[in-house]
Design a protein around this motif. Structure first.
Motif, PDB file in Angstrom:
ATOM      1  N   PHE A 106       0.797  -1.223   0.000  1.00 58.28           N
ATOM      2  CA  PHE A 106       0.000   0.000   0.000  1.00 58.28           C
ATOM      3  C   PHE A 106       0.835   1.281   0.000  1.00 58.28           C
ATOM      4  O   PHE A 106       0.484   2.238  -0.703  1.00 58.28           O
ATOM      5  N   PRO A 107       1.949   1.363   0.726  1.00 59.86           N
ATOM      6  CA  PRO A 107       2.833   2.523   0.555  1.00 59.86           C
ATOM      7  C   PRO A 107       3.392   2.618  -0.860  1.00 59.86           C
ATOM      8  O   PRO A 107       3.549   3.724  -1.397  1.00 59.86           O
ATOM      9  N   LEU A 108       3.684   1.478  -1.496  1.00 58.03           N
ATOM     10  CA  LEU A 108       4.154   1.494  -2.878  1.00 58.03           C
ATOM     11  C   LEU A 108       3.083   2.039  -3.812  1.00 58.03           C
ATOM     12  O   LEU A 108       3.371   2.813  -4.728  1.00 58.03           O
ATOM     13  N   LEU A 140      -6.212   5.452  -1.410  1.00 61.17           N
ATOM     14  CA  LEU A 140      -6.466   6.537  -2.353  1.00 61.17           C
ATOM     15  C   LEU A 140      -6.917   7.799  -1.640  1.00 61.17           C
ATOM     16  O   LEU A 140      -6.477   8.915  -1.973  1.00 61.17           O
ATOM     17  N   LEU A 141      -7.793   7.662  -0.664  1.00 60.12           N
ATOM     18  CA  LEU A 141      -8.266   8.823   0.090  1.00 60.12           C
ATOM     19  C   LEU A 141      -7.122   9.469   0.860  1.00 60.12           C
ATOM     20  O   LEU A 141      -7.029  10.707   0.920  1.00 60.12           O
ATOM     21  N   GLU A 142      -6.252   8.673   1.430  1.00 62.75           N
ATOM     22  CA  GLU A 142      -5.104   9.208   2.161  1.00 62.75           C
ATOM     23  C   GLU A 142      -4.102   9.878   1.230  1.00 62.75           C
ATOM     24  O   GLU A 142      -3.472  10.884   1.597  1.00 62.75           O
ATOM     25  N   THR A 143      -3.966   9.347   0.035  1.00 61.34           N
ATOM     26  CA  THR A 143      -2.945   9.827  -0.903  1.00 61.34           C
ATOM     27  C   THR A 143      -3.427  10.995  -1.748  1.00 61.34           C
ATOM     28  O   THR A 143      -2.701  11.988  -1.938  1.00 61.34           O
ATOM     29  N   ARG A 186     -11.491   7.532  10.852  1.00 67.27           N
ATOM     30  CA  ARG A 186     -11.712   8.214   9.572  1.00 67.27           C
ATOM     31  C   ARG A 186     -12.568   7.406   8.604  1.00 67.27           C
ATOM     32  O   ARG A 186     -13.373   7.977   7.853  1.00 67.27           O
ATOM     33  N   PHE A 187     -12.426   6.089   8.609  1.00 61.03           N
ATOM     34  CA  PHE A 187     -13.006   5.292   7.538  1.00 61.03           C
ATOM     35  C   PHE A 187     -14.129   4.342   7.947  1.00 61.03           C
ATOM     36  O   PHE A 187     -14.725   3.699   7.085  1.00 61.03           O
ATOM     37  N   VAL A 205     -15.792   5.898   1.415  1.00 60.21           N
ATOM     38  CA  VAL A 205     -14.923   4.769   1.060  1.00 60.21           C
ATOM     39  C   VAL A 205     -15.660   3.842   0.085  1.00 60.21           C
ATOM     40  O   VAL A 205     -15.134   3.484  -0.975  1.00 60.21           O
ATOM     41  N   ALA A 206     -16.880   3.482   0.446  1.00 55.05           N
ATOM     42  CA  ALA A 206     -17.673   2.573  -0.389  1.00 55.05           C
ATOM     43  C   ALA A 206     -17.934   3.152  -1.777  1.00 55.05           C
ATOM     44  O   ALA A 206     -18.006   2.402  -2.765  1.00 55.05           O
ATOM     45  N   ALA A 207     -18.039   4.471  -1.871  1.00 55.65           N
ATOM     46  CA  ALA A 207     -18.366   5.114  -3.144  1.00 55.65           C
ATOM     47  C   ALA A 207     -17.288   4.912  -4.206  1.00 55.65           C
ATOM     48  O   ALA A 207     -17.561   5.034  -5.412  1.00 55.65           O
ATOM     49  N   LEU A 208     -16.080   4.610  -3.781  1.00 54.52           N
ATOM     50  CA  LEU A 208     -14.981   4.453  -4.734  1.00 54.52           C
ATOM     51  C   LEU A 208     -14.936   3.074  -5.378  1.00 54.52           C
ATOM     52  O   LEU A 208     -14.233   2.881  -6.372  1.00 54.52           O
ATOM     53  N   VAL A 209     -15.700   2.126  -4.823  1.00 54.66           N
ATOM     54  CA  VAL A 209     -15.569   0.730  -5.240  1.00 54.66           C
ATOM     55  C   VAL A 209     -16.833   0.243  -5.935  1.00 54.66           C
ATOM     56  O   VAL A 209     -17.943   0.417  -5.443  1.00 54.66           O
ATOM     57  N   GLU A 210     -16.644  -0.379  -7.075  1.00 50.96           N
ATOM     58  CA  GLU A 210     -17.738  -1.042  -7.793  1.00 50.96           C
ATOM     59  C   GLU A 210     -17.467  -2.541  -7.794  1.00 50.96           C
ATOM     60  O   GLU A 210     -16.431  -2.993  -8.302  1.00 50.96           O
ATOM     61  N   PHE A 211     -18.373  -3.317  -7.224  1.00 47.79           N
ATOM     62  CA  PHE A 211     -18.204  -4.762  -7.141  1.00 47.79           C
ATOM     63  C   PHE A 211     -18.923  -5.448  -8.298  1.00 47.79           C
ATOM     64  O   PHE A 211     -20.099  -5.164  -8.563  1.00 47.79           O
TER      65      PHE A 211
END
Length: 289
Positions: A106-108, A140-143, A186-187, A205-211
């Motif tokens: 995740f840092p990468l 993504l939110l953190e970055t 935060r999440f 958070v959920a809004a960024l993901v499409e399953f």
């Protein structure tokens, strides 16, 4: 693959407990099951998985009032488009996951995305019960801060039951407590009343993901790309090398030229495909063309 549902590999019965079985699983049945799950999902079941197969499929036989695996398998094969195939596949899919599992990735990912000016696009190819794609979303939110709202994460899995849990985004608090306090606040939303002991990922958070349900053996894939990163972690170990090579070949055109492919800790793609080269610990980039 399709993960927190680690149902283990030993089944419900230990050695010497054959007499406790109420359903009949013959050697021929086990061979047929191995062939069918390979044909349907590319999953290779080893010989020692017999107890696991019995324990996981027993519920399906009881659901249909059957006592012999032979009858269950015959019913399946006579109805190639029946919904029971979905239940069969779900039962034999192992889901073991956690938030920020294999944390070094995740840092990468964060560093890789920091300079991005265009909307970020990521595919999580083995979403399971959602912990992995939600970990990507948190990263993504953190970055990216406010720019994360323009990002998209496609999260796919063959296991429809796991995807249903992923879409709900609700997890036991003891699972979430493994994260640091800042991320929890935060999440996640803490459940109260009838939801006490549970935590739900926040809407942003959920809004960024499409399953989406997806069998990696299917053709064509609905994902168009190009992606900044593809996460395909801890699923290739269930495929034989021929299947692995085919999947990697299909990944290559879906990655941006500088995109990253993340693998699981026990997976090595270097000797399977010449389309990718190792960049770091279980992280690959496209080979020079």
């Amino acid at each position: 693959m399709s993960d927190q549902r680690d149902r283990g590999d030993t089944g419900l019965w230990g050695a010497g407990s054959q007499l406790e079985r109420d359903l009949i699983l013959t050697d021929a049945d086990f061979t047929r099951i191995r062939e069918l799950i390979y044909q349907r999902a590319g999953i290779v079941l080893a010989e020692h998985k017999r107890e696991m197969v019995y324990s996981r499929l027993a519920k399906r036989l009881r659901h249909h009032g059957l006592t012999r695996f032979t009858d269950y398998l015959t019913r399946l094969e006579r109805q190639p488009d029946a919904r029971e195939w979905e239940a069969f596949t779900n039962a034999l899919t192992t889901n073991l996951t956690a938030f920020f599992r294999e944390a070094h990735h995740f840092p990468l990912l964060s560093v890789h995305l920091q300079a991005r000016t265009e909307p970020v696009s990521i595919w999580c190819a083995a979403a399971s019960t959602g912990e992995e794609p939600y970990s990507i979303a948190m990263t993504l939110l953190e970055t990216l801060g406010a720019r994360a709202a323009q990002a998209r994460i496609i999260a796919s899995d063959i296991d429809t039951e796991a995807l249903a849990k992923a879409r709900a985004g609700i997890y036991p608090q003891e699972q979430v407590r493994k994260l640091d306090e800042a991320r929890i606040k935060r999440f996640f939303q803490k459940g109260t009343g009838s939801h006490a002991g549970l935590a739900r990922v926040r809407p942003e958070v959920a809004a960024l993901v499409e399953f989406v349900p997806l069998n990696l053996l299917a053709s064509p894939w609905p994902m168009k790309g190009p992606f900044d990163a593809i996460f395909c972690r801890n699923i290739m170990i269930y495929f034989d090398k021929e299947t692995q090579a085919k999947i990697l070949k299909r990944f290559a055109p879906l990655l941006k030229p500088d995109g990253l492919l993340f693998a699981g800790h026990s997976e090595n793609f270097s000797y399977i495909s010449d389309a990718f080269k190792l960049r770091g610990q279980t992280v690959y980039t496209l080979a020079q063309r």
